[in-house]
Write a protein that holds these residues in place. Sequence first.
Motif, PDB file in Angstrom:
ATOM      1  N   GLN A  46     -17.036  51.864  10.141  1.00  0.00           N
ATOM      2  CA  GLN A  46     -16.100  52.986  10.102  1.00  0.00           C
ATOM      3  C   GLN A  46     -16.732  54.247  10.682  1.00  0.00           C
ATOM      4  O   GLN A  46     -16.053  55.049  11.335  1.00  0.00           O
ATOM      5  N   LEU A  47     -18.039  54.432  10.471  1.00  0.00           N
ATOM      6  CA  LEU A  47     -18.744  55.580  11.046  1.00  0.00           C
ATOM      7  C   LEU A  47     -18.724  55.496  12.566  1.00  0.00           C
ATOM      8  O   LEU A  47     -18.496  56.500  13.264  1.00  0.00           O
ATOM      9  N   PHE A  48     -18.944  54.301  13.103  1.00  0.00           N
ATOM     10  CA  PHE A  48     -18.905  54.099  14.554  1.00  0.00           C
ATOM     11  C   PHE A  48     -17.522  54.425  15.106  1.00  0.00           C
ATOM     12  O   PHE A  48     -17.394  55.089  16.147  1.00  0.00           O
ATOM     13  N   ILE A  49     -16.468  53.975  14.416  1.00  0.00           N
ATOM     14  CA  ILE A  49     -15.098  54.237  14.859  1.00  0.00           C
ATOM     15  C   ILE A  49     -14.822  55.739  14.860  1.00  0.00           C
ATOM     16  O   ILE A  49     -14.187  56.278  15.778  1.00  0.00           O
ATOM     17  N   THR A  50     -15.313  56.426  13.844  1.00  0.00           N
ATOM     18  CA  THR A  50     -15.100  57.869  13.753  1.00  0.00           C
ATOM     19  C   THR A  50     -15.765  58.598  14.910  1.00  0.00           C
ATOM     20  O   THR A  50     -15.155  59.459  15.558  1.00  0.00           O
ATOM     21  N   LEU A  51     -17.027  58.247  15.180  1.00  0.00           N
ATOM     22  CA  LEU A  51     -17.756  58.881  16.285  1.00  0.00           C
ATOM     23  C   LEU A  51     -17.108  58.554  17.627  1.00  0.00           C
ATOM     24  O   LEU A  51     -17.005  59.411  18.510  1.00  0.00           O
ATOM     25  N   LEU A  52     -16.664  57.307  17.767  1.00  0.00           N
ATOM     26  CA  LEU A  52     -15.999  56.896  19.006  1.00  0.00           C
ATOM     27  C   LEU A  52     -14.707  57.678  19.206  1.00  0.00           C
ATOM     28  O   LEU A  52     -14.375  58.082  20.331  1.00  0.00           O
ATOM     29  N   SER A  53     -13.979  57.929  18.128  1.00  0.00           N
ATOM     30  CA  SER A  53     -12.723  58.678  18.218  1.00  0.00           C
ATOM     31  C   SER A  53     -12.959  60.093  18.725  1.00  0.00           C
ATOM     32  O   SER A  53     -12.142  60.637  19.482  1.00  0.00           O
ATOM     33  N   VAL A  54     -14.076  60.694  18.318  1.00  0.00           N
ATOM     34  CA  VAL A  54     -14.417  62.040  18.795  1.00  0.00           C
ATOM     35  C   VAL A  54     -14.625  62.028  20.305  1.00  0.00           C
ATOM     36  O   VAL A  54     -14.112  62.890  21.033  1.00  0.00           O
ATOM     37  N   VAL A  55     -15.370  61.033  20.794  1.00  0.00           N
ATOM     38  CA  VAL A  55     -15.659  60.936  22.230  1.00  0.00           C
ATOM     39  C   VAL A  55     -14.368  60.692  23.022  1.00  0.00           C
ATOM     40  O   VAL A  55     -14.124  61.332  24.059  1.00  0.00           O
ATOM     41  N   LEU A  56     -13.523  59.775  22.543  1.00  0.00           N
ATOM     42  CA  LEU A  56     -12.281  59.460  23.242  1.00  0.00           C
ATOM     43  C   LEU A  56     -11.320  60.651  23.231  1.00  0.00           C
ATOM     44  O   LEU A  56     -10.613  60.904  24.217  1.00  0.00           O
ATOM     45  N   PHE A  57     -11.298  61.372  22.126  1.00  0.00           N
ATOM     46  CA  PHE A  57     -10.459  62.563  22.045  1.00  0.00           C
ATOM     47  C   PHE A  57     -10.881  63.583  23.106  1.00  0.00           C
ATOM     48  O   PHE A  57     -10.026  64.158  23.805  1.00  0.00           O
ATOM     49  N   ALA A  58     -12.183  63.795  23.229  1.00  0.00           N
ATOM     50  CA  ALA A  58     -12.688  64.750  24.232  1.00  0.00           C
ATOM     51  C   ALA A  58     -12.302  64.315  25.644  1.00  0.00           C
ATOM     52  O   ALA A  58     -11.879  65.137  26.474  1.00  0.00           O
ATOM     53  N   ALA A  59     -12.405  63.020  25.918  1.00  0.00           N
ATOM     54  CA  ALA A  59     -12.060  62.500  27.246  1.00  0.00           C
ATOM     55  C   ALA A  59     -10.580  62.705  27.547  1.00  0.00           C
ATOM     56  O   ALA A  59     -10.200  63.083  28.671  1.00  0.00           O
ATOM     57  N   LYS A  60      -9.731  62.479  26.551  1.00  0.00           N
ATOM     58  CA  LYS A  60      -8.288  62.617  26.779  1.00  0.00           C
ATOM     59  C   LYS A  60      -7.866  64.077  26.908  1.00  0.00           C
ATOM     60  O   LYS A  60      -6.920  64.399  27.651  1.00  0.00           O
ATOM     61  N   ILE A  61      -8.548  64.966  26.197  1.00  0.00           N
ATOM     62  CA  ILE A  61      -8.259  66.393  26.336  1.00  0.00           C
ATOM     63  C   ILE A  61      -8.610  66.859  27.749  1.00  0.00           C
ATOM     64  O   ILE A  61      -7.870  67.636  28.383  1.00  0.00           O
ATOM     65  N   ILE A  62      -9.739  66.369  28.271  1.00  0.00           N
ATOM     66  CA  ILE A  62     -10.113  66.692  29.661  1.00  0.00           C
ATOM     67  C   ILE A  62      -9.047  66.178  30.622  1.00  0.00           C
ATOM     68  O   ILE A  62      -8.640  66.876  31.561  1.00  0.00           O
ATOM     69  N   ALA A  63      -8.562  64.933  30.371  1.00  0.00           N
ATOM     70  CA  ALA A  63      -7.519  64.354  31.224  1.00  0.00           C
ATOM     71  C   ALA A  63      -6.237  65.183  31.150  1.00  0.00           C
ATOM     72  O   ALA A  63      -5.545  65.359  32.160  1.00  0.00           O
ATOM     73  N   PHE A  64      -5.923  65.718  29.980  1.00  0.00           N
ATOM     74  CA  PHE A  64      -4.721  66.545  29.833  1.00  0.00           C
ATOM     75  C   PHE A  64      -4.837  67.834  30.642  1.00  0.00           C
ATOM     76  O   PHE A  64      -3.897  68.237  31.344  1.00  0.00           O
ATOM     77  N   TYR A  65      -5.995  68.483  30.550  1.00  0.00           N
ATOM     78  CA  TYR A  65      -6.188  69.730  31.298  1.00  0.00           C
ATOM     79  C   TYR A  65      -6.189  69.494  32.812  1.00  0.00           C
ATOM     80  O   TYR A  65      -5.806  70.365  33.589  1.00  0.00           O
ATOM     81  N   LEU A  66      -6.602  68.301  33.204  1.00  0.00           N
ATOM     82  CA  LEU A  66      -6.571  67.971  34.629  1.00  0.00           C
ATOM     83  C   LEU A  66      -5.143  67.734  35.118  1.00  0.00           C
ATOM     84  O   LEU A  66      -4.787  68.120  36.241  1.00  0.00           O
ATOM     85  N   THR A  67      -4.314  67.094  34.280  1.00  0.00           N
ATOM     86  CA  THR A  67      -3.003  66.624  34.734  1.00  0.00           C
ATOM     87  C   THR A  67      -1.816  67.462  34.270  1.00  0.00           C
ATOM     88  O   THR A  67      -0.753  67.421  34.873  1.00  0.00           O
ATOM     89  N   ASN A  68      -1.981  68.193  33.155  1.00  0.00           N
ATOM     90  CA  ASN A  68      -0.855  68.897  32.514  1.00  0.00           C
ATOM     91  C   ASN A  68       0.242  67.931  32.067  1.00  0.00           C
ATOM     92  O   ASN A  68       1.415  68.308  31.954  1.00  0.00           O
TER      93      ASN A  68
END
Length: 322
Positions: A2-24
């Motif tokens: 569960q700790l791994f999933i939590t940390l992974l979620s943070v990384v994936l969230f950051a990646a998707k936020i970057i994708a959002f700012y790139l694409t709107n």
Amino acid sequence: MQLFITLLSVVLFAAKIIAFYLTNSIAVLTDALESTVNMLAGLIGLYSLYVAAKPKDKEHPYGHGKAEFISAAVEGSLIITAGIYIIFQTIQSFFVQKPVQELDKGIILVAITAIVNFAAGWLCLHIGQRNNSLALKASGKHLQLDTYSTIIIIVGLFIIKITNLFWLDKLLALGISAVIMVNGYKIVRASLAGIMDEADMELLKKLVTTLNQNRRNNWVDLHNLRVIKYGATLHVDCHLTLPWYMNLHEAHAEVDELEALVISTFGDDIELFVHTDGCLPFSCPVCIKTNCSVREHAFTHKVTWTLDNILSNQKHNAPTTT
């Protein structure tokens, strides 16, 4: 895990936020918001697993496994909330126009998160099923659903890039939000079923099938069967009818055989409580024991145990031809 999933979620969230700012893209924002829920749910799930792993004590004689059901209920509620927020953002976007752009980079970045999400979800489900953990299974299902919605977003962005039909972005966001809320409802429904000790019919069917296939000659009847889940632990109660002339040691040996059978089917994390009854003369017609020296009535037919008669509190089942 569960700790791994939590940390992974943070990384994936950051990646998707970057994708959002790139694409709107509102659809990409939808994906990012779901990852936010993954982060929060992961933290809650991590704490629930810590609580559920605590040993029994005077205040919690059945253990702390119910914490996993509460965790899953919170996670499902967060998912539903995210779906409602996505709908709000999508409606708002009709009045505040922002052009969708940089789709090439956005598609690549989102695709990478989809691959990572699916692998993590599969691993989480595999470990959750092996350990009968509702919290891990809920996280795994959520991660895999997140993957499927991400794939839909990737396909949608690709179509938008080819056709320049930018309104599809909003339609895509609305569709995914509906799927997210349905999944959230299912998780909440499953957790409430666990909290309320709702019978798991699939589990009971599997148990009844196993009992019928491995029934011993001394097991005259089995009834009043109940199975309660406390996290990964299964509490099984039942009444087992045995030949009346058995001594305590012989009856205990039969109970041990029953326990071993249940453990071989559902794993070691089992608590089995068996009340033994002595048979009565009206049991003879359905008793399958062939070498009984005190039989008072001839054997007529075998009663197949079913969900109806094995869950009943009736001491001896009504004769049923098989």
